[in-house]
Design an enzyme around this catalytic site. Structure first.
Site, PDB file in Angstrom:
ATOM      1  N   LYS A 180     -34.327  46.896 -14.408  1.00 12.11           N
ATOM      2  CA  LYS A 180     -34.464  48.285 -14.400  1.00 12.11           C
ATOM      3  C   LYS A 180     -34.379  49.128 -15.680  1.00 12.11           C
ATOM      4  CE  LYS A 180     -31.791  51.325 -13.848  1.00 12.11           C
ATOM      5  NZ  LYS A 180     -32.327  52.381 -14.710  1.00 12.11           N
ATOM      6  N   PRO A 181     -35.358  49.267 -16.494  1.00 14.46           N
ATOM      7  CA  PRO A 181     -35.150  49.799 -17.879  1.00 14.46           C
ATOM      8  C   PRO A 181     -34.569  51.277 -17.482  1.00 14.46           C
ATOM      9  CG  PRO A 181     -37.620  49.878 -17.258  1.00 14.46           C
ATOM     10  CD  PRO A 181     -36.837  48.860 -16.113  1.00 14.46           C
ATOM     11  N   ALA A 182     -34.276  52.087 -18.622  1.00 14.67           N
ATOM     12  CA  ALA A 182     -33.866  53.360 -18.550  1.00 14.67           C
ATOM     13  C   ALA A 182     -34.900  54.369 -18.256  1.00 14.67           C
ATOM     14  CB  ALA A 182     -32.883  53.810 -19.762  1.00 14.67           C
ATOM     15  N   GLY A 234     -24.988  49.269 -21.127  1.00 14.97           N
ATOM     16  CA  GLY A 234     -25.184  50.875 -21.041  1.00 14.97           C
ATOM     17  C   GLY A 234     -23.617  51.388 -21.310  1.00 14.97           C
ATOM     18  N   GLU A 256     -22.237  44.695 -21.277  1.00 13.11           N
ATOM     19  CA  GLU A 256     -22.544  45.186 -22.709  1.00 13.11           C
ATOM     20  C   GLU A 256     -22.270  46.749 -22.673  1.00 13.11           C
ATOM     21  OE1 GLU A 256     -22.629  43.311 -25.237  1.00 13.11           O
ATOM     22  OE2 GLU A 256     -23.115  41.238 -24.513  1.00 13.11           O
ATOM     23  N   CYS A 290     -24.615  51.244 -30.116  1.00 15.55           N
ATOM     24  CA  CYS A 290     -23.307  51.049 -29.665  1.00 15.55           C
ATOM     25  C   CYS A 290     -22.343  50.355 -30.908  1.00 15.55           C
ATOM     26  CB  CYS A 290     -23.334  50.020 -28.361  1.00 15.55           C
ATOM     27  SG  CYS A 290     -24.278  48.371 -28.830  1.00 15.55           S
ATOM     28  N   GLU A 387     -17.543  58.027 -28.261  1.00 15.15           N
ATOM     29  CA  GLU A 387     -18.784  57.394 -28.944  1.00 15.15           C
ATOM     30  C   GLU A 387     -19.549  58.798 -29.522  1.00 15.15           C
ATOM     31  OE1 GLU A 387     -20.694  54.922 -26.148  1.00 15.15           O
ATOM     32  OE2 GLU A 387     -21.345  53.651 -27.761  1.00 15.15           O
ATOM     33  N   SER A 447     -26.139  42.461 -35.740  1.00 15.59           N
ATOM     34  CA  SER A 447     -26.992  41.892 -34.646  1.00 15.59           C
ATOM     35  C   SER A 447     -27.731  41.019 -35.340  1.00 15.59           C
ATOM     36  CB  SER A 447     -27.756  43.019 -34.108  1.00 15.59           C
ATOM     37  OG  SER A 447     -26.979  44.112 -33.682  1.00 15.59           O
TER      38      SER A 447
HETATM   39  P1  NAP Z   1     -26.002  54.772 -19.282  1.00 13.36           P
HETATM   40  O1  NAP Z   1     -26.213  56.216 -18.939  1.00 13.36           O
HETATM   41  O2  NAP Z   1     -24.952  54.000 -18.960  1.00 13.36           O
HETATM   42  O3  NAP Z   1     -27.389  54.046 -18.773  1.00 13.36           O
HETATM   43  C1  NAP Z   1     -27.502  52.619 -18.698  1.00 13.36           C
HETATM   44  C2  NAP Z   1     -28.518  52.174 -17.995  1.00 13.36           C
HETATM   45  O4  NAP Z   1     -28.131  52.329 -16.422  1.00 13.36           O
HETATM   46  C3  NAP Z   1     -29.781  53.015 -17.831  1.00 13.36           C
HETATM   47  O5  NAP Z   1     -30.857  52.089 -17.137  1.00 13.36           O
HETATM   48  C4  NAP Z   1     -29.613  53.946 -16.771  1.00 13.36           C
HETATM   49  O6  NAP Z   1     -30.610  54.389 -15.919  1.00 13.36           O
HETATM   50  C5  NAP Z   1     -28.540  52.968 -15.769  1.00 13.36           C
HETATM   51  N1  NAP Z   1     -27.557  53.699 -14.630  1.00 13.36           N
HETATM   52  C6  NAP Z   1     -27.039  54.761 -15.051  1.00 13.36           C
HETATM   53  N2  NAP Z   1     -26.413  55.141 -13.882  1.00 13.36           N
HETATM   54  C7  NAP Z   1     -26.504  54.100 -12.863  1.00 13.36           C
HETATM   55  C8  NAP Z   1     -26.013  53.853 -11.795  1.00 13.36           C
HETATM   56  N3  NAP Z   1     -24.901  54.673 -10.895  1.00 13.36           N
HETATM   57  N4  NAP Z   1     -26.517  52.569 -11.066  1.00 13.36           N
HETATM   58  C9  NAP Z   1     -27.087  51.616 -11.886  1.00 13.36           C
HETATM   59  N5  NAP Z   1     -27.844  51.988 -12.804  1.00 13.36           N
HETATM   60  C10 NAP Z   1     -27.476  53.191 -13.738  1.00 13.36           C
HETATM   61  O7  NAP Z   1     -26.167  54.422 -20.888  1.00 13.36           O
HETATM   62  P2  NAP Z   1     -27.124  55.178 -21.760  1.00 13.36           P
HETATM   63  O8  NAP Z   1     -26.872  56.322 -22.164  1.00 13.36           O
HETATM   64  O9  NAP Z   1     -28.680  54.434 -21.186  1.00 13.36           O
HETATM   65  O10 NAP Z   1     -27.083  54.136 -23.150  1.00 13.36           O
HETATM   66  C11 NAP Z   1     -26.094  54.293 -23.988  1.00 13.36           C
HETATM   67  C12 NAP Z   1     -24.939  53.601 -23.913  1.00 13.36           C
HETATM   68  O11 NAP Z   1     -24.842  52.392 -23.811  1.00 13.36           O
HETATM   69  C13 NAP Z   1     -23.878  53.776 -24.933  1.00 13.36           C
HETATM   70  O12 NAP Z   1     -22.526  53.884 -24.474  1.00 13.36           O
HETATM   71  C14 NAP Z   1     -23.811  52.512 -25.931  1.00 13.36           C
HETATM   72  O13 NAP Z   1     -22.701  52.285 -26.429  1.00 13.36           O
HETATM   73  C15 NAP Z   1     -24.300  51.562 -24.589  1.00 13.36           C
HETATM   74  N6  NAP Z   1     -24.696  50.394 -25.215  1.00 13.36           N
HETATM   75  C16 NAP Z   1     -24.128  49.187 -25.206  1.00 13.36           C
HETATM   76  C17 NAP Z   1     -24.669  48.118 -25.907  1.00 13.36           C
HETATM   77  C18 NAP Z   1     -23.988  46.780 -26.032  1.00 13.36           C
HETATM   78  O14 NAP Z   1     -24.446  45.785 -26.241  1.00 13.36           O
HETATM   79  N7  NAP Z   1     -22.549  46.797 -25.954  1.00 13.36           N
HETATM   80  C19 NAP Z   1     -26.070  48.137 -26.615  1.00 13.36           C
HETATM   81  C20 NAP Z   1     -26.763  49.378 -26.227  1.00 13.36           C
HETATM   82  C21 NAP Z   1     -26.191  50.412 -25.687  1.00 13.36           C
HETATM   83  P3  NAP Z   1     -31.137  55.864 -15.884  1.00 13.36           P
HETATM   84  O15 NAP Z   1     -30.880  56.221 -17.406  1.00 13.36           O
HETATM   85  O16 NAP Z   1     -32.561  55.596 -15.589  1.00 13.36           O
HETATM   86  O17 NAP Z   1     -30.399  56.701 -15.038  1.00 13.36           O
END
Ligand code: NAP
Length: 486
Positions: A180-182, A234, A256, A290, A387, A447
């Site tokens: 499931k992508p964003a 995420g 992650e 991240c 962040e 990376s």
């Molecule tokens: P996010 O809001 O946590 O969302 C990540 C993914 O989870 C999206 O596909 C999102 O879908 C989904 N999601 C959100 N709420 C959910 C729920 N209740 N149940 C299931 N899925 C859910 O994060 P983001 O804003 O997309 O990404 C930024 C974050 O990712 C930052 O904190 C960054 O540090 C972190 N990140 C970490 C890494 C790593 O390798 N450690 C790499 C990249 C990013 P929707 O957006 O469609 O709702």
């Protein structure tokens, strides 16, 4: 290179379930953050669609696990070749839906594509062992089995690499997946699914659900006893929520999560190298990584000079739509991101920080923010805790190595740290004393597909990439047999 319209017409718009692209009644628009315009309208999955995708993954699991590892590897390798052939298309697609400048998107094609090649090579290196127990009375056989059907959830900031970093090891290990992508950036994943299909991936091994209801679609999948693994990239708060859901089903999990990377510049650092490293660690992906340097901790004797040099570099960056030549800073992903970055800057300034350059959004269309440099950040400022996820360098000073380590570790996150020093022994000490899963020593990007990417503390559980990456998708099975000579 194809035009934007030609490329977008070539991206599937349906859900990918059991090898078929299915349209749905409900749809949603994917936006270009540089203009706010709708790029393409795609299927909006319901929870029932999500379960059907899991049905398809479950149905394909046994046959995929039994497929010879060499064959699994060859499919991944063909997918890698296709990514190279279509590199321009994939880069443009990421620039359109996520906003990063084209040159950076090409960099992500190289990085993200590499996971397909790396794990095509790892598929044939899944080993076990055979041993005699210490008493000599039995023989132990240890083997590795695919975990089973996996659910992969990815963020919007690296649309290709975050998908391939999970899909490739899962498929190499013999697992089937639902991804499931964003909602903000589903197009790249759909395009990659199409390439994997073209590479010969059997129906049902990879399934893609795009949705505006991530929680409602994910919950029943995570609760389904047929699912065996959840891999999430995420934010930490969403990761925590998913870990709680996964606990009810005792799922294997890889997490992650977010970061708050300290970027340490010591008095013995080569300042030119440190400034180059800082530009990479901060401005890659418009600060939306991240791994982005979040707190620039600089020895008090060189902080002023570091701020001067970095400000000069930051003022030479060019803001614009990522498709335009010479642009180095694209838009932030949406209005919420603009508000967050703006409020962190205001909080820091209210508490006494100094603004060197930037500090404001750029008038629309699009969600652009000025590259910003702040120094003299006071303790207690939110920018040290959260962040930033935007193009902001925030500089704080330290007095000695112990103070640097104390400040660097003063966070619940532990993804990556960056250290700039010409003193090798100091570098070695910091490898041991900084509480992060990764470290860049005199370099601003860590990376690499061959290396185990991941964090400690609230930055996550597990590793992606490297030799470790495939283990996240394997279960260890142990068998005892009697001594055959007895
Ligand atoms: P996010 O809001 O946590 O969302 C990540 C993914 O989870 C999206 O596909 C999102 O879908 C989904 N999601 C959100 N709420 C959910 C729920 N209740 N149940 C299931 N899925 C859910 O994060 P983001 O804003 O997309 O990404 C930024 C974050 O990712 C930052 O904190 C960054 O540090 C972190 N990140 C970490 C890494 C790593 O390798 N450690 C790499 C990249 C990013 P929707 O957006 O469609 O709702």
């Amino acid at each position: 290179m194809r035009t934007e319209t030609e490329l977008l017409a070539d991206v599937p718009e349906g859900l990918f379930i059991g090898g078929r692209w299915e349209t749905t009644d409900a749809t949603f628009g994917v936006l270009d953050p540089s203009t706010g315009a709708v790029l393409k309208t795609v299927a909006d999955a319901t929870p029932e669609d999500g379960i059907r995708a899991l049905d398809a993954a479950v149905a394909a699991q046994a046959e995929w696990a039994a497929t010879p590892p060499r064959k699994r590897g060859e499919i991944l390798r063909r997918a890698f070749d296709l990514v190279q052939e279509r590199a321009d298309d994939i880069a443009l697609l990421m620039t359109l839906e996520m906003g990063k400048p084209l040159a950076e998107a090409r960099g992500e094609v190289a990085y993200g594509g590499e996971f397909l090649r790396w794990f095509s090579e790892e598929a044939v290196r899944i080993h076990g062992r055979y041993g005699i127990n210490p008493e000599g009375t039995g023989r132990t056989i240890v083997s590795q089995r695919p975990v089973g059907p996996c659910y992969l959830i990815t963020p919007w900031n690296f649309p290709l690499a975050m998908a391939t970093r999970k899909i490739a090891p899962a498929l190499a290990a013999g697992c089937t997946v639902v991804i499931k992508p964003a909602e903000l950036t589903p197009l790249t994943t759909m395009y990659i699914a199409k390439l994997l299909q073209e590479a010969g991936l059997p129906d049902g091994v990879l399934n893609v659900v795009t949705t505006t209801s991530s929680g409602a679609v994910s919950e029943p999948i995570i609760a389904d006893p047929r699912l065996r693994k959840l891999s999430f990239t995420g934010s930490t708060p969403v990761g925590v929520k998913l870990l709680k859901q996964a606990a009810d089903n005792v799922l294997r999990t890889s997490m992650e999560l977010g970061g708050n990377a300290p970027f340490l510049v010591f008095e013995d650092a080569d300042l030119d190298k440190a400034v180059d490293g800082a530009m990479l660690a901060k401005f890659r992906n418009i600060g939306q990584a991240c791994t982005a340097g979040n707190r620039f901790l600089v020895h008090e004797s060189v902080a002023e000079e570091f701020a001067r040099r970095i400000t000069e570099r930051v003022e030479s960056l060019r803001i614009g739509r990522g498709t335009e030549d010479g642009v180095t800073v694209g838009p932030l992903i949406n209005e919420a991101a603009i508000d967050k970055v703006g409020s962190l800057i205001r909080d820091a300034l209210d508490r006494g920080a100094t603004l060197h350059t930037g500090g404001d959004r750029v008038e629309g269309p699009g969600t652009f923010f000025e590259p910003t440099v702040l120094s003299g950040i006071r303790p207690g400022s939110e920018i040290l805790r959260q962040e930033i996820f935007g193009p902001v360098i925030s500089i704080t000073t330290f007095t000695d190595e112990a103070d640097a380590v104390r400040q660097a570790n003063d966070t619940e996150y532990g993804l990556v740290s960056y250290v700039f020093t010409e003193d090798f022994a100091r570098g070695q000490r910091l490898i041991e004393s900084l509480e992060t899963g990764m470290m860049g020593l005199n370099i601003g990007v860590v990376s690499n597909a061959s290396a185990p990417f991941g964090g400690v503390k609230q930055s996550g559980i597990g590793r992606e990439g490297g030799f470790e990456g495939i283990n996240e998708y394997l279960e260890t099975k142990y068998t005892m047999t009697p001594n055959p000579f007895a």
